[in-house]
Design an enzyme around this catalytic site. Structure first.
Site, PDB file in Angstrom:
ATOM      1  N   GLY A   1      50.243  29.402  35.602  1.00 16.87           N
ATOM      2  CA  GLY A   1      48.836  29.112  35.862  1.00 16.87           C
ATOM      3  C   GLY A   1      47.962  30.042  35.058  1.00 16.87           C
TER       4      GLY A   1
ATOM      5  N   LYS B   1      51.500  38.661  35.114  1.00 11.94           N
ATOM      6  CA  LYS B   1      50.088  38.356  34.902  1.00 11.94           C
ATOM      7  C   LYS B   1      49.636  39.117  33.652  1.00 11.94           C
ATOM      8  CE  LYS B   1      47.288  38.328  38.463  1.00 11.94           C
ATOM      9  NZ  LYS B   1      46.339  38.772  39.525  1.00 11.94           N
TER      10      LYS B   1
ATOM     11  N   ASP C   1      37.992  38.665  47.631  1.00 12.66           N
ATOM     12  CA  ASP C   1      38.254  37.382  46.964  1.00 12.66           C
ATOM     13  C   ASP C   1      39.350  36.613  47.687  1.00 12.66           C
ATOM     14  OD1 ASP C   1      37.720  35.455  45.066  1.00 12.66           O
ATOM     15  OD2 ASP C   1      39.098  36.269  43.580  1.00 12.66           O
TER      16      ASP C   1
END
Length: 655
Positions: A346, A367, A464
């Protein structure tokens, strides 16, 4: 002169005593045809295969019962293949019995493997000492002793640091310098050592290596815990994993030569410096103008500012975390197949996320920080410093990171079931998450937030929390992820403020969205939104699903006031959930999204209300943003906002 040295190395043999090298104990002996010999023979048939089948080429084992138990450890060099490893360890068993006849305690070293066996259990306790084997070359560099020492020290220390911080505890390198011949280095620890123990062993090995250096072109220090070797010719397989460009002091020369050169140098400086300064000013002006036109000068200055912060971050983590791993960039490249698009899981605001596979078979999620992102590094530093200190079943585990030049990588445990939004917002997958699973997910998220707010060493506000930041493991257990925007508060602080409002639309509390004020109650608001999304299977921001209401909060409040709150539930769970339980969960969600932060419960209260059916819940007031409505007009779409009476006008048809 460097060329002369290299030619000599090609002509002369490398004068080290040939392998194998043995360290034999003067202690107890075993008798011929004894149980100890039988156990040793059995071990010699199984341990080589065990090491060859391990991705790290490392194995330990024990055979027999006391007092004839044989304990053994073997480690092959990280650059050889499994077949070569098995052959080397088998030879070490045979040679060990010949070189150390009837000795119950022996260590055998080859170029490519090490074997040690004993009647004492040193496998788990590291008892017995490293049993060092040191071999030094008789050839010497022509450079000064100081220059040689500086170069060798730079080479072995840089390589040792990379090895200690890698998952395999293995690293190779090459040092290039214009004033010195090229040198190669290999360092390796037993992979079952912690990074700290590995680094400690390397320090001992380097001290012995530098103790009698004397300008030697090669040296090896081998131990049962770690080994270190450097030479002026390449002795390992594959490309070096680390390239080092050293800045060594120039070799010493005779005084009369130095005096002659000093005059020439002064003359060159007197002419060259003014010319170079003028040229440099011109180049800088041109570069500055180009970068100014392209709008990237701010990014460049941010990247420059970040470099000392990066160094500080590395040292802080090295000091405080023994389980945290610093991966090499080459290691991550191999794990992700050079960041193949097929491995991409993603992409977010931070950058893309890739699936990877370490040599030991461990699956990871990597990441990758978008290059030249000053904002991204701030988030990167936040996430590393925070998660490296947090341990909870409902928080994603950060295994390590990689910092090399512009590359910033976070390495997480791989969670095969992706994120929560993948299931609850997709009509084809929502049936895979029944009410029992959703309830477990809700409770897990609540427990994770409670840990962040109350039970961790630091009070952390996530800022978040949303469905896409809730990852699911193979058993669908939730794990809170993405701490890039998180804030640390002291135990005495109840709130903070910021001019930089970041987060996700639809999950931000009104006081944070409008004034930049954040607190643990900001996370509670986000949790309330998320709870309604899990119950309904609808996204808060999809206003077209809620008729005249712009968001899920207003739609829910309308159903609650009308007494038809049961209509909120997603179709696939409506018949599974008890109505009393459903009402309690919706009640808790509405309490979490109250307009005033003071009216919202803490996560301790939320956990208690969800777990205990006997708790009497207060009636909620209207939620924030509840009267944002869509008013249909012929030419525009008008939205009335409750928090600040702002009216937003938009065209009815997208362009």
């Amino acid at each position: 002169m460097a060329m002369v040295i290299l030619l000599l190395l090609l002509v002369l043999p490398f004068a080290l005593a040939g392998p194998p090298w043995q360290v034999c104990s003067n202690g107890s002996k075993y008798a011929p045809n004894s149980a100890y010999l039988e156990n040793l023979t059995l071990l010699s048939s199984t341990l080589p295969k065990k090491a060859a089948s391990n991705a790290t080429l490392f194995a330990t084992d024990a055979v027999g019962v006391a007092p004839d138990t044989v304990f053994a450890v073997t480690l092959c060099r990280g650059d050889i293949n499994a077949s070569a490893c098995e052959g080397c360890v088998s030879s070490a068993f045979q040679e060990g019995q010949q070189l150390c006849p009837y000795s119950k305690d022996a260590t055998i070293y080859y170029d490519t493997c090490m074997l040690t066996f004993s009647n004492k259990n040193f496998v788990d306790t590291n008892v017995g000492g490293p049993n060092w084997n040191i071999q030094r070359s008789v050839l010497k560099f022509t450079a000064s002793a100081n220059s040689t020492r500086q170069m060798v020290s730079t080479l072995i220390n840089s390589t040792a640091q990379s090895a200690a911080n890698s998952s395999r505890r293995f690293w190779t390198s090459r040092l290039d310098d214009s004033s010195f011949p090229t040198m190669y280095c290999l360092t390796q620890c037993r992979p079952n050592l912690t990074a700290g123990d590995c680094a400690s062993c390397f320090r001992s090995a380097s001290q012995m290596m530098l103790q009698d250096l004397d300008r030697r072109v090669g040296c090896r220090v081998q131990g049962t815990w770690c080994s270190m070797r450097y030479e002026a010719n390449k002795f390992f397989q594959g490309d070096p994993m680390l390239l080092i460009a050293a800045s060594a002091a120039p070799p010493e020369v005779e005084k009369n030569v130095q005096q002659h050169r000093q005059k020439r140098v002064l003359l060159i400086i007197a002419v060259a410096v003014p010319l170079a300064s003028i040229l440099l000013c011109i180049i800088c002006s041109v570069v500055w103008m180009k970068r100014r036109r392209k709008g990237i000068i701010i990014i460049t200055s941010q990247a420059t500012t970040n470099r000392p912060e990066e160094d500080e971050l590395v040292w802080r983590l090295e000091e405080n975390s023994s389980e945290f791993t610093f991966f090499g960039f080459t290691e991550i490249l191999h794990a992700t197949c050079n960041f193949s698009i097929k491995n991409q899981l993603g992409r977010g605001g931070f950058g893309p996320v890739y699936k990877g596979l370490l040599p030991d078979g461990t699956e990871i999620a990597v990441k990758r920080l978008a290059s030249h992102s000053g904002q991204g590094f701030t988030e990167f530093k936040n996430e590393v410093q925070l998660i490296a200190k947090l341990q909870h079943n409902n928080l994603v585990k950060l295994m390590g990171c990689c910092i090399q030049s512009d590359e910033k990588l976070l390495v997480y445990e791989y969670l095969p079931n992706k994120s929560l939004d993948f299931f609850i917002f997709d009509g084809n997958r929502t049936t895979l998450v029944d009410w029992n699973k959703r309830r477990a997910i809700i409770e897990g998220i609540a427990q994770g937030l409670l840990y962040l707010h109350k039970h961790s060493r630091l009070r952390i506000i996530h800022r978040d929390l949303k469905a896409s930041n809730i990852l699911l493991d193979q058993d669908m257990n939730p794990k809170i992820a993405d701490f890039g925007l998180a804030k640390i508060c002291s135990s005495n602080e109840t709130q903070g403020s910021t001019n930089r409002i970041v987060g996700t639309h639809g999950y931000m509390s009104p006081e944070y969205a409008s004034e930049g004020i954040y607190s643990i109650k900001s996370d509670v608001f986000s949790f309330g939104v998320l709870l309604l999304e899990i119950l309904s299977g609808k996204m808060n921001s999809r206003h077209h699903e809620y008729g005249d209401f712009l968001n899920l909060l207003g739609y829910t409040w309308n159903l609650w006031e009308g007494g038809i709150w049961i209509d909120l539930l997603e179709v696939s769970i409506a018949n599974e959930i008890d109505k009393t339980e459903a009402k309690r969960y919706i009640n808790v969600a509405l309490m979490c999204v109250q307009e005033s932060a003071d009216d919202r419960p803490t996560m301790s209260d939320v956990v208690a209300m969800l777990d205990n059916e006997s708790v009497v819940l207060p009636e909620p007031n209207h939620p924030a943003y509840f009267n944002q409505r869509v008013i249909h007009e012929s030419a525009s779409l008008v939205v009335s906002c409750s928090t600040n009476d702002v009216t937003i006008t938009a065209e009815p048809h997208g362009r």
